[in-house]
Design a protein around this motif. Structure first.
Motif, PDB file in Angstrom:
ATOM      1  N   GLU A 332       0.824  -1.206   0.000  1.00  0.00           N
ATOM      2  CA  GLU A 332       0.000   0.000   0.000  1.00  0.00           C
ATOM      3  C   GLU A 332       0.860   1.258   0.000  1.00  0.00           C
ATOM      4  OE1 GLU A 332      -3.224   0.323  -0.394  1.00  0.00           O
ATOM      5  OE2 GLU A 332      -3.394  -1.850  -0.622  1.00  0.00           O
ATOM      6  N   LEU A 335       1.814   1.921  -3.531  1.00  0.00           N
ATOM      7  CA  LEU A 335       0.676   2.375  -4.330  1.00  0.00           C
ATOM      8  C   LEU A 335       0.302   3.815  -4.006  1.00  0.00           C
ATOM      9  CD1 LEU A 335      -1.575  -0.830  -4.301  1.00  0.00           C
ATOM     10  CD2 LEU A 335      -0.194   0.055  -6.189  1.00  0.00           C
ATOM     11  N   ARG A 336       0.491   4.211  -2.744  1.00  0.00           N
ATOM     12  CA  ARG A 336       0.172   5.607  -2.383  1.00  0.00           C
ATOM     13  C   ARG A 336       1.090   6.587  -3.110  1.00  0.00           C
ATOM     14  NH1 ARG A 336      -0.790   3.444   2.829  1.00  0.00           N
ATOM     15  NH2 ARG A 336       1.359   3.887   3.473  1.00  0.00           N
ATOM     16  N   HIS A 338       2.178   5.963  -6.072  1.00  0.00           N
ATOM     17  CA  HIS A 338       1.932   5.575  -7.463  1.00  0.00           C
ATOM     18  C   HIS A 338       3.139   4.869  -8.080  1.00  0.00           C
ATOM     19  CE1 HIS A 338      -0.945   5.687 -10.736  1.00  0.00           C
ATOM     20  NE2 HIS A 338       0.118   5.674 -11.538  1.00  0.00           N
ATOM     21  N   ILE A 340       3.611   1.839  -9.299  1.00  0.00           N
ATOM     22  CA  ILE A 340       2.926   0.613  -9.696  1.00  0.00           C
ATOM     23  C   ILE A 340       3.939  -0.476 -10.028  1.00  0.00           C
ATOM     24  CG2 ILE A 340       1.233  -0.382 -11.255  1.00  0.00           C
ATOM     25  CD1 ILE A 340       0.179   1.851  -9.463  1.00  0.00           C
ATOM     26  N   ALA A 343       5.309  -1.859  -6.833  1.00  0.00           N
ATOM     27  CA  ALA A 343       4.321  -2.702  -6.150  1.00  0.00           C
ATOM     28  C   ALA A 343       4.222  -4.066  -6.819  1.00  0.00           C
ATOM     29  CB  ALA A 343       2.960  -2.010  -6.148  1.00  0.00           C
ATOM     30  N   SER A 357      -4.635  -8.943  -7.066  1.00  0.00           N
ATOM     31  CA  SER A 357      -4.529  -7.486  -7.195  1.00  0.00           C
ATOM     32  C   SER A 357      -4.457  -7.026  -8.642  1.00  0.00           C
ATOM     33  CB  SER A 357      -3.270  -6.993  -6.455  1.00  0.00           C
ATOM     34  OG  SER A 357      -3.261  -7.389  -5.105  1.00  0.00           O
ATOM     35  N   ARG A 360      -6.970  -4.253  -9.885  1.00  0.00           N
ATOM     36  CA  ARG A 360      -6.674  -2.939  -9.301  1.00  0.00           C
ATOM     37  C   ARG A 360      -5.415  -2.331  -9.897  1.00  0.00           C
ATOM     38  NH1 ARG A 360      -4.848  -1.826  -3.039  1.00  0.00           N
ATOM     39  NH2 ARG A 360      -4.744   0.462  -3.164  1.00  0.00           N
ATOM     40  N   LEU A 361      -4.363  -3.141 -10.025  1.00  0.00           N
ATOM     41  CA  LEU A 361      -3.109  -2.619 -10.557  1.00  0.00           C
ATOM     42  C   LEU A 361      -3.278  -2.104 -11.984  1.00  0.00           C
ATOM     43  CD1 LEU A 361      -0.614  -5.340  -9.255  1.00  0.00           C
ATOM     44  CD2 LEU A 361      -0.838  -3.000  -8.407  1.00  0.00           C
ATOM     45  N   THR A 364      -5.039   1.117 -12.245  1.00  0.00           N
ATOM     46  CA  THR A 364      -4.296   2.235 -11.670  1.00  0.00           C
ATOM     47  C   THR A 364      -3.177   2.713 -12.592  1.00  0.00           C
ATOM     48  OG1 THR A 364      -4.742   1.256  -9.498  1.00  0.00           O
ATOM     49  CG2 THR A 364      -3.125   3.015  -9.571  1.00  0.00           C
ATOM     50  N   CYS A 365      -2.731   1.835 -13.496  1.00  0.00           N
ATOM     51  CA  CYS A 365      -1.609   2.185 -14.373  1.00  0.00           C
ATOM     52  C   CYS A 365      -1.927   3.416 -15.225  1.00  0.00           C
ATOM     53  CB  CYS A 365      -1.280   1.013 -15.300  1.00  0.00           C
ATOM     54  SG  CYS A 365      -0.555  -0.409 -14.472  1.00  0.00           S
TER      55      CYS A 365
END
Length: 723
Positions: A332, A335-336, A338, A340, A343, A357, A360-361, A364-365
């Motif tokens: 996390e 991810l906060r 960014h 990616i 992570a 995940s 979600r990943l 978010t990209c």
């Protein structure tokens, strides 16, 4: 082995452990046993009939008595299914006329006249106060006498009982199959595993126990026998403590941990100490269940056992006295900011978490490089991810091709469902297809070489059992999302319940929906008759057990969907009642018979969910006009009391739509992958059995298969999913 484990083998495998006893002339008794089985929809295989015929009559009779008791319970014939209307489905009255009749009878009853008159003056009459409403007005024997015998039909269910190996061999094989299952078991499966684990604790053990709840159940037995515990995380010890307290081994719901004997505390602390000493970073797992570990520390008293200092660190982390960042918190943090790519790189250390995940990943990209990094990480670790997770992600990605404005159906491990709007951005199409291709390649690599494949076409649309947690045990029960054919003129639902302490009223209903999921009509205690069929009448109290039925003429049903449901109007929940079962029967129009006929039962399951409204399955009319069952295994929270079909129509329709319109991964998917390595594939025509060994996949095991054949049926469908 005592005979107490024999029913488990029969229920899970449809095999009877090889009967033993003195050699004799038991042919007549064996044929009588076979005839008795056929009356409840079962039959002896040729090999089993031959084996029994070589024993004494006494040995056959003893085997028959035990087996008949088991199979009758499997099909729901172990209880007396009475109906309120004695000649149901004939002569079921109009609802209003029936209610007026009950009022009239109350007015001529000295004990109820005054109260009924008072209610009539107020304009509202409580049906439950009327003496003739809600209670059987005739004995079970009188109901039986009112019905003709069932006329046998070729479509009646016949479940073959096959000859098994020795009792010890069958019990050990069943234990290894359940213990080593690659998918979670349901409540009944875990209960049976607990019994088997206690019996088999000193015998052969599976090479792997991939499901953590199974490991907890087995550890309870090992603890009792003084054997070494099977733990490799601190969470394994917490699950064991919950199992010892009859709590939630999944750790979703809080468990009130019991005080434990000193011997047990020593064993749990030694296990914790060993885990942390071998891998100190596993202390990071504590924070995910911080409060539960605090309670565990209060029960184990680690200060009394200084010889295991690493165990004390577990509780220091739980109390916040020792820092141990969890793996999830590190992800996390990336991810906060960014990061990616970072992570995804970190998640390769936990391949299962990475795959869970992926959606979600990818959402978010921001750049193609980030998307490529995420997919590359998934491709790299795919061989280290369990097949169950791979298949779940494969199914998820397939359904993510849909438009993002659709509704999402969430179903928890107990079958409780809720629906929300899907507001997620779409998964990039190129990456979605690339991942699907990678998953297909990995699954193809893992599947065994099947040799000759023999396939029952009716199993192709059965959903893969990726989890059994919300699927109750029973006869003919299939995983959520499965489609199975429905052949017959009459469809009849039944529910039976027996209260434990409090007066309990369950109401069986059936909701008919059109193609747009709008209500067409329903049958319930408030609507006893319609063009489609009849309701057997309302029973409102079940100290000795009660049954309700709904009879439907399939060619008369208006609409596209039939949704049976069981509403708790008052009293005990499904998990509180002494017994609560649901099922359905199929008959030809001319068969007649009693309201409940065991040989016509196609499905019978326990009702053991957390809600107050049960939705076991729905029936869907296809474009070809044929009906098929779609398995739901859902529960609505409902109201504490007075649940009725009229009041939950909208929520039921929404849930049914969510399941019906979702594409589930089915047996067809794995068979298509397996065919590439098969030496040949044939469809089972119901008659011709190949000479040599085959891999057979179907709803029922054919009699006469070569003994070296690998047989996959719904009873062991989990075996189709590789490790």
């Amino acid at each position: 082995m005592s005979h107490r484990l024999e029913p488990l083998v029969i229920r899970h495998t449809h095999r009877l452990p090889a009967p033993s006893g003195p050699v004799g002339q038991g042919g007549v008794a064996a044929r009588q046993f076979d005839a008795a089985l056929m009356s409840v929809g079962f039959k002896l295989s040729a090999a089993l009939l031959e084996r029994l015929s070589g024993l004494t009559e006494e040995a056959v009779v003893a085997t028959a008595a035990r087996t008949l008791e088991t199979v009758r319970e499997m099909v729901g014939d172990h209880v007396r299914h009475n109906a309120y209307f004695i000649d149901f489905p004939a002569h079921v009255p109009d609802t209003f006329e029936f209610w007026m009749q009950c009022i009239t009878e109350a007015l001529v009853d000295d004990t109820s006249r005054d109260g009924t008159l008072t209610q009539l003056r107020s304009g509202i009459v409580d049906l439950l106060t009327l003496p003739s409403y809600g209670n059987y007005q005739h004995a079970y024997a009188e109901m039986l006498a009112a019905h003709d015998e069932l006329i046998p039909a070729t479509g009646d269910r016949t479940t073959v009982l096959h000859l098994g190996d020795s009792a010890d061999t069958e019990v050990t094989a069943l234990y290894l199959a359940l213990a080593g299952s690659t998918t979670p078991l349901g409540t009944e499966g875990l209960r049976d595993l607990a019994v088997l684990a206690g019996h088999c604790v000193e015998g052969p053990q599976p090479d792997e126990i991939p499901v953590r709840e199974n490991r907890a159940v087995i550890n309870v037995a090992r603890l009792g026998a003084g054997a070494d515990l099977l733990v490799d995380t601190v969470t394994d010890v917490l699950r064991l403590a919950c199992a010892l307290s009859d709590g939630d081994m999944t750790l979703v719901a809080p468990t009130r941990l019991r005080s434990l004997p000193r011997r047990t505390r020593r064993a749990l602390l030694a296990a914790l100490d060993s885990v942390v000493a071998g891998a100190p970073d596993k202390l990071g797992d504590v924070t995910a269940h911080r409060e539960a570990f605090k309670r565990l520390g209060e029960r184990l008293h680690p200060h009394e056992f200084p010889r295991w200092p690493r165990a004390a660190e577990v509780f220091a982390v739980a109390r916040g006295e020792l820092k141990a960042p969890s793996f999830d918190s590190r992800v996390e943090a990336l991810l906060r900011t960014h990061d990616i790519t970072g992570a995804a790189r970190l998640l390769t250390a936990a391949p299962g978490k990475l795959f869970r995940s992926l959606d979600r990943l990818l959402r978010t990209c921001l750049t193609q490089d980030e998307r490529d990094a995420v997919v590359a990480a998934a491709e790299q670790v795919a061989p280290r991810v369990s097949a169950r997770v791979l298949l779940s992600v494969r199914e998820h990605l397939h359904n993510r091709a849909r438009e993002s404005d659709e509704r999402r159906v969430f179903v928890n491990r107990l079958g409780r469902a809720q629906v929300t709007d899907d507001v997620r951005p779409p998964v990039p199409e190129a990456e979605r297809m690339r991942l699907i291709a990678a998953l297909d390649t990995e699954m193809r690599r893992r599947l065994p070489v099947p040799g000759r494949l023999l396939i029952d076409p009716d199993i192709l649309d059965v959903a893969l059992p990726l989890s059994g947690k919300a699927t109750t045990a029973g006869l003919g029960v299939l995983p959520r999302g499965s489609l199975s054919p429905v052949d017959g003129d009459l469809l009849r639902f039944f529910v039976h319940w027996k209260q434990t302490e409090r007066s309990t009223d369950y109401d069986l209903s059936a909701l008919m929906l059109n193609a747009s999921y709008e209500t067409v009509v329903w049958l319930s205690y408030t609507a006893l008759t319609s063009v489609e069929g009849e309701h057997s009448g309302d029973i409102t109290n079940a100290p000795d057990g009660a049954s309700e039925f709904i009879n439907l003429r399939l060619d008369a049903v208006r609409g596209t969907f039939i949704v049976p449901q069981v509403n708790i109007f008052s009293g005990e929940g499904f998990e509180e009642a002494e017994e609560s079962i649901f099922g359905f029967m199929l008959r030809d129009a001319e068969q007649r018979g009693r309201p409940f006929e065991p040989r016509t039962v196609r499905m019978k399951s326990e009702l053991r969910g957390p809600g107050r409204v049960a939705l076991p399955l729905a029936f869907v009319r296809g474009n070809d006009g044929r009906w098929r069952a779609k398995w739901l295994h859902l529960y609505l929270r409902g109201n504490p009391a007075w649940n009725r079909v009229e009041e939950n129509r909208v929520s039921v329709a929404t849930l049914v739509r969510g399941v019906v319109e979702r594409d589930y991964l089915t047996v067809r998917y794995l068979i298509e992958l397996m065919e590439e390595g098969a030496t040949g594939t044939a469809l089972w025509d119901g008659t011709t059995v190949p000479d040599g060994p085959v891999t057979y996949i179907g709803l029922e095991r054919p009699d006469g298969l070569h003994p070296d054949s690998l047989v996959i049926t719904p009873e062991n469908l989990r075996a189709l999913i590789p490790g």
